[in-house]
Design a protein around this motif. Structure first.
Motif, mmCIF file in Angstrom:
data_model
loop_
_atom_site.group_PDB
_atom_site.id
_atom_site.type_symbol
_atom_site.label_atom_id
_atom_site.label_comp_id
_atom_site.label_asym_id
_atom_site.label_seq_id
_atom_site.Cartn_x
_atom_site.Cartn_y
_atom_site.Cartn_z
ATOM 1 N N PHE A 121 38.534 46.069 42.764
ATOM 2 C CA PHE A 121 37.695 45.975 41.568
ATOM 3 C C PHE A 121 38.404 45.217 40.448
ATOM 4 O O PHE A 121 37.770 44.522 39.653
ATOM 5 N N ARG A 122 39.742 45.355 40.371
ATOM 6 C CA ARG A 122 40.517 44.724 39.295
ATOM 7 C C ARG A 122 40.770 43.241 39.526
ATOM 8 O O ARG A 122 41.292 42.571 38.637
ATOM 9 N N ASP A 143 38.480 37.750 40.111
ATOM 10 C CA ASP A 143 37.296 37.064 40.643
ATOM 11 C C ASP A 143 36.381 38.007 41.445
ATOM 12 O O ASP A 143 35.593 37.547 42.274
ATOM 13 N N MET A 197 33.739 39.667 40.574
ATOM 14 C CA MET A 197 32.344 39.313 40.285
ATOM 15 C C MET A 197 31.905 38.082 41.106
ATOM 16 O O MET A 197 30.818 38.057 41.669
ATOM 17 N N ASP A 221 37.756 47.132 30.481
ATOM 18 C CA ASP A 221 37.596 46.159 31.568
ATOM 19 C C ASP A 221 36.531 46.644 32.561
ATOM 20 O O ASP A 221 35.693 45.865 33.033
ATOM 21 N N THR A 222 36.548 47.954 32.843
ATOM 22 C CA THR A 222 35.568 48.521 33.772
ATOM 23 C C THR A 222 34.141 48.292 33.264
ATOM 24 O O THR A 222 33.275 47.838 34.010
ATOM 25 N N THR A 244 33.008 46.109 31.061
ATOM 26 C CA THR A 244 32.652 44.684 31.066
ATOM 27 C C THR A 244 32.232 44.248 32.468
ATOM 28 O O THR A 244 31.196 43.597 32.654
ATOM 29 N N LYS A 245 33.047 44.620 33.461
ATOM 30 C CA LYS A 245 32.744 44.227 34.848
ATOM 31 C C LYS A 245 31.457 44.869 35.335
ATOM 32 O O LYS A 245 30.624 44.226 35.973
ATOM 33 N N ALA A 262 28.431 43.140 33.847
ATOM 34 C CA ALA A 262 28.195 41.823 34.452
ATOM 35 C C ALA A 262 27.543 41.984 35.823
ATOM 36 O O ALA A 262 26.609 41.254 36.172
ATOM 37 N N LEU A 263 28.009 42.952 36.604
ATOM 38 C CA LEU A 263 27.446 43.168 37.941
ATOM 39 C C LEU A 263 26.048 43.783 37.866
ATOM 40 O O LEU A 263 25.181 43.470 38.680
#
Ligand code: C2E
Ligand code: MG
Ligand code: MG
Ligand code: MG
Length: 281
Positions: free
Chosen positions: A124-125, A128, A130, A162-163, A165-166, A169-170
């Motif tokens: 997950f971290r 790239d 996404m 960060d979690t 944000t990701k 986006a997903l």
């Protein structure tokens, strides 16, 4: 210092320890070639709603080792995480699961199903991650809104900004998120409410103790209440008895996964069940 060194020296030649170290090295060595040798496969465990209506499945990795037979995930996932091998393995899981989702589309018995995939922290971290998801969806033609990623509490809260944000986006692509093994971590409630989740998954350790440990039954009720106040789904994992299912249902949990319904099975077995059920309703 001499005393310490002496102890270490003795330990170093401890035959039990030596055996453990070389067993781990051997497993690691085998793990490095397992992917290219085609030794991984996915099993699928059905998830049901009330009235045993199929709503989806969780993809669970299996390693078919040429000499050891089926190696369970708890024996190799931690090793894969330490060595970084989880990155190519995790990508293979996503590709395989999405190819399966694509095959479910266009068939009334399967097109509504969601497929849950477990994601490791390291995976997950990746910067790239996404892009990887986007590529896999494009390559397979899977519908993004049928794909659900299972994250653990420790992963999600390790770097919460960060979690989020990701995840956002997903989610913009259509993906869903479930918080796996919920209740076992030390998550702060305020952080939890910030996560854009679709589902809480009650850990099986609480479900197992529903009729045994009063505090665990209370925790289960609390988690269901939390999901309700957050306006998200709640699913119980590890449901093995009808009494557990009845307790969960009585307290407002409407989604279930566990041996009571089915063990994780090869795809053919799951599909046979789904087709037979669709034909009978
Ligand atoms: P998990 O994601 O919490 O998966 C649930 C585990 O509980 C699975 O074990 C499943 O077989 C087991 N289970 C389901 N229902 C019952 C039940 O009624 N009773 C009992 N006693 N057990 C039940 P499994 O397949 O051995 O997987 C263990 C863990 O390995 C998973 O826990 C997950 O954390 C990890 N894992 C599995 N596949 C993957 C994968 O593709 N990627 C990553 N990163 N981790 C995976
Ligand atoms: Mg899971
Ligand atoms: Mg779980
Ligand atoms: Mg678990």
């Amino acid at each position: 210092a001499a005393k310490t060194a002496g102890r270490n020296a003795i330990r170093f030649f401890d035959p039990m320890m030596q055996a453990a170290v070389s067993a781990r090295a051997a497993l690691e060595n085998d793990l490095r070639t397992a992917l290219s040798a085609g030794q991984f496969l996915l099993h699928y465990q059905i998830q049901v709603g009330c009235g045993v209506r199929p709503v989806g499945a969780e993809a669970l990795i299996r390693w078919q080792h040429p000499e050891r037979g089926m190696v369970p995930p708890y024996e190799f996932i931690p090793l894969a995480e330490e060595t970084g091998l989880i990155l190519p393995i995790g990508l293979w899981v996503l590709q395989t699961a999405c190819a399966q989702l694509r095959r479910w589309q266009g068939n009334p018995a399967t097109e509504q199903l969601q497929l849950s995939v477990n994601v490791s922290a390291r995976q997950f971290r990746q910067p790239d991650f996404m892009e990887q998801i986007r590529t896999v969806l494009l390559q397979t033609g899977a519908r993004p809104d049928r794909l659900k990623l299972e994250l653990t509490e420790s992963l999600a809260l390790d770097n919460v900004d960060d979690t989020i944000t990701k995840m956002n986006a997903l989610r913009a692509l259509g993906l869903r998120f479930s918080l796996d093994d919920f209740g076992t971590g030390q998550s702060s409630l305020s952080y939890l409410t910030r996560l854009p989740l679709d589902q809480l998954k009650i850990d099986q350790s609480f479900v197992r103790n529903i009729g045994i440990q009063h505090t665990d039954a209370l925790i289960v009720q609390t988690i269901i209440g939390m999901a309700q106040s957050l306006g998200i789904d709640v699913i119980a994992e590890g449901v093995e008895t009808d009494a557990q299912r009845a307790f969960l249902e009585k307290h407002g949990c409407t989604l279930f996964q566990g041996y009571l319904f089915s063990r994780p099975v090869p795809i053919g077995v799951l599909e046979q069940y789904l087709q037979a059920r669709a034909a009978s309703v």
